[in-house]
Design a protein around this motif. Sequence first.
Motif, PDB file in Angstrom:
ATOM      1  N   LYS A 204       0.828  -1.202   0.000  1.00  0.00           N
ATOM      2  CA  LYS A 204       0.000   0.000   0.000  1.00  0.00           C
ATOM      3  C   LYS A 204       0.864   1.255   0.000  1.00  0.00           C
ATOM      4  O   LYS A 204       0.491   2.269  -0.594  1.00  0.00           O
ATOM      5  N   GLU A 205       2.008   1.181   0.665  1.00  0.00           N
ATOM      6  CA  GLU A 205       2.901   2.343   0.700  1.00  0.00           C
ATOM      7  C   GLU A 205       3.410   2.684  -0.692  1.00  0.00           C
ATOM      8  O   GLU A 205       3.482   3.870  -1.063  1.00  0.00           O
ATOM      9  N   GLU A 206       3.764   1.671  -1.487  1.00  0.00           N
ATOM     10  CA  GLU A 206       4.251   1.916  -2.838  1.00  0.00           C
ATOM     11  C   GLU A 206       3.157   2.495  -3.723  1.00  0.00           C
ATOM     12  O   GLU A 206       3.393   3.404  -4.532  1.00  0.00           O
ATOM     13  N   VAL A 207       1.938   1.987  -3.588  1.00  0.00           N
ATOM     14  CA  VAL A 207       0.812   2.496  -4.381  1.00  0.00           C
ATOM     15  C   VAL A 207       0.532   3.950  -4.023  1.00  0.00           C
ATOM     16  O   VAL A 207       0.335   4.802  -4.911  1.00  0.00           O
TER      17      VAL A 207
ATOM     18  N   LYS B 110       0.783   9.854  -5.138  1.00  0.00           N
ATOM     19  CA  LYS B 110       1.209  11.195  -4.758  1.00  0.00           C
ATOM     20  C   LYS B 110       2.137  11.785  -5.808  1.00  0.00           C
ATOM     21  O   LYS B 110       2.048  12.980  -6.146  1.00  0.00           O
ATOM     22  N   LEU B 111       3.021  10.958  -6.357  1.00  0.00           N
ATOM     23  CA  LEU B 111       3.946  11.431  -7.393  1.00  0.00           C
ATOM     24  C   LEU B 111       3.195  11.846  -8.651  1.00  0.00           C
ATOM     25  O   LEU B 111       3.580  12.806  -9.338  1.00  0.00           O
TER      26      LEU B 111
ATOM     27  N   GLU C 286      -3.549   1.790  -9.098  1.00  0.00           N
ATOM     28  CA  GLU C 286      -3.018   3.126  -9.349  1.00  0.00           C
ATOM     29  C   GLU C 286      -2.637   3.233 -10.824  1.00  0.00           C
ATOM     30  O   GLU C 286      -1.521   2.882 -11.209  1.00  0.00           O
ATOM     31  N   PRO C 287      -3.553   3.704 -11.695  1.00  0.00           N
ATOM     32  CA  PRO C 287      -3.248   3.791 -13.132  1.00  0.00           C
ATOM     33  C   PRO C 287      -2.603   5.093 -13.567  1.00  0.00           C
ATOM     34  O   PRO C 287      -2.217   5.233 -14.723  1.00  0.00           O
ATOM     35  N   TYR C 288      -2.446   6.063 -12.649  1.00  0.00           N
ATOM     36  CA  TYR C 288      -2.040   7.404 -13.055  1.00  0.00           C
ATOM     37  C   TYR C 288      -0.578   7.469 -13.487  1.00  0.00           C
ATOM     38  O   TYR C 288      -0.246   8.216 -14.416  1.00  0.00           O
TER      39      TYR C 288
END
Length: 607
Positions: free
Chosen positions: A88-91, A96-97, A429-431
């Motif tokens: 979850k931290e990586e996602v 955020k990036l 997270e597709p962004y």
Amino acid sequence: MPRKKPFSNKQKKKQLQVKRERKRGETGSGPNSRNASTERGAERDRERQSDTSDSETTDIRRINQQPSNREGRYDPNRYRLHFEKESKEEVERRKKLARERVLEQVAESTLEVNINDIYPPEKGLDFPRRPSWHYGMLREELLRKEEKSFREYLEALHSRNPPGTLSHFEHNLETWRQLWRVLEMSDVILLIVDIRHPVLQFPPALYHCITGELKKQVILVLNKADLCPAPLVLAWRHYLSSNFPHLHCVCFTSHPGQPYTTVLQKKRMRRKGGWGQAGGPIHILRACQEITAGRVDLSSWEQKIQRDAVDGGPEGDQAEEGAESVLMEHQSDVALELASPSQELYKDGVLTLGCIGFPNVGKSSVLNSLVGRKVVSVSRTPGHTKYFQTYYLTPTVKLCDCPGLVFPSRVDKQLQILAGIYPVSQLQEPYSSVGYLCERTPFQNLLKLKHPSEGEVPGEAPGEEKWTAWDVCEAWAERRGYKTAKAARNDVYRAANSLLRLAIDGRLCLCLRPPGYTAQRDKWESHPDVAEIIALQGRRDEEGAGDRDEEEGESSSEPEEERDRDADDDEDGDDEDDGFVAPARKEQPKANLTVNMFSVLGEGECD
């Protein structure tokens, strides 16, 4: 005190039935017992839970989970995709990036990719091998041996590569077993890749295993050749054939005659000719004739290709006259019924072609095109083909379709998603993938987006705004009218999925290039073999493609097509490949239309 786990009435009833049978002396293990199938199914589930993933060392996410309420031998989740789960931290970090990082167009040379960067030889990126076996082994003994070998492979792979360095790859042992069976039973391997990014889907370890250990030939099928300009197709063919000398490279497309309009293209639609009008079957035949060297009679296959070319190919589900088609589906439970790796080639005068490759590269479409009609279900969803199935093309040629497999590599996960390897509907997270795409394509000119903050910053002229991946998704949601159900805000998640599906379908086309292509572009554009590639693609010439696109496809209803893509990505989506073309809207006079071939949207469609 913790709450009890919910227990349904149906489960209670089964529990009481088992209890009564035990009192009567029936253990439930007999073949005629009412609970025999249930217990066998539970036992298989326990076995698969323990042997199809390395759950002790990594957290596995099971993709495309299907409801399983049936009793018996069939399990719809047996061959589902197993990928390593991201934390979850990586996602959250990537999300955020995507909100903060400003997108910058990368240099054109960045699109050049060397295969050694994807599969570094020193990293030990091999693939799971089937351990040695013989016909004297019991089935349970063989399965235990395969499970042990698979666990040892995963442990060695993770020890050489630190966490986070590897991209998504298949952790389901059942799917790897399908590949082993296909490699053993096939005489010639058709390794199918997507021409937009072939180095992602061509593991050198697989090539060396087939040509070195199994002593078999490989035909590399550069599929979807209509999605790239002809000089780039030719450059990729030269690069792969020069680096792998025992490789037979052929180009293929199931959609010939599609106009190529720089980066943006219309939806690929099959013409009335059906599956029989594909470009490239004759090249696969020539390669097979060269490999077999007259040991198999392939004249019936050549005659079939000629008939399909003249007649336009059989349409629908009608078979050819005088050639009854037999479809046979095999599951991996018949492991010991297959021939051993040391079998003689071309047994009984039959050539067996095994179609293998990554998910979503078009293996089933190639098989349908070779047959001349739809015999295998086709879908946009990766992992749609669940088990291998064989089909007799002619009395002397047999085709075998294998489920798609993702091999371990060190490619960017964002590029993996754009290649269609990971299901878009399952993305958390597709962004970041949208940002990866936008940095490598002129998205502002193509999508005609309006920045969400346009006019809000005083003194900032329109067109000078800084874009982030989140801004692109929000602007596309505003453009398409995607709103959340409760607050009616812009649905950025739906917009991101929509953009990724456009890229996967080839409408926003991102094509990788072989090393040195940018510096040698003039050489490939003037190469004499370019005319051959253009003919295979079904185009008259490269110029004027935009005009033909304007004439052929602009009358189709773009909003309807887009709504179809926003449906659940796990649906079959067979309408793309079955020959159904959207009807033209003749009630609109063309004189009032201003056509822009670089625009995904028509004017006023969101009003």
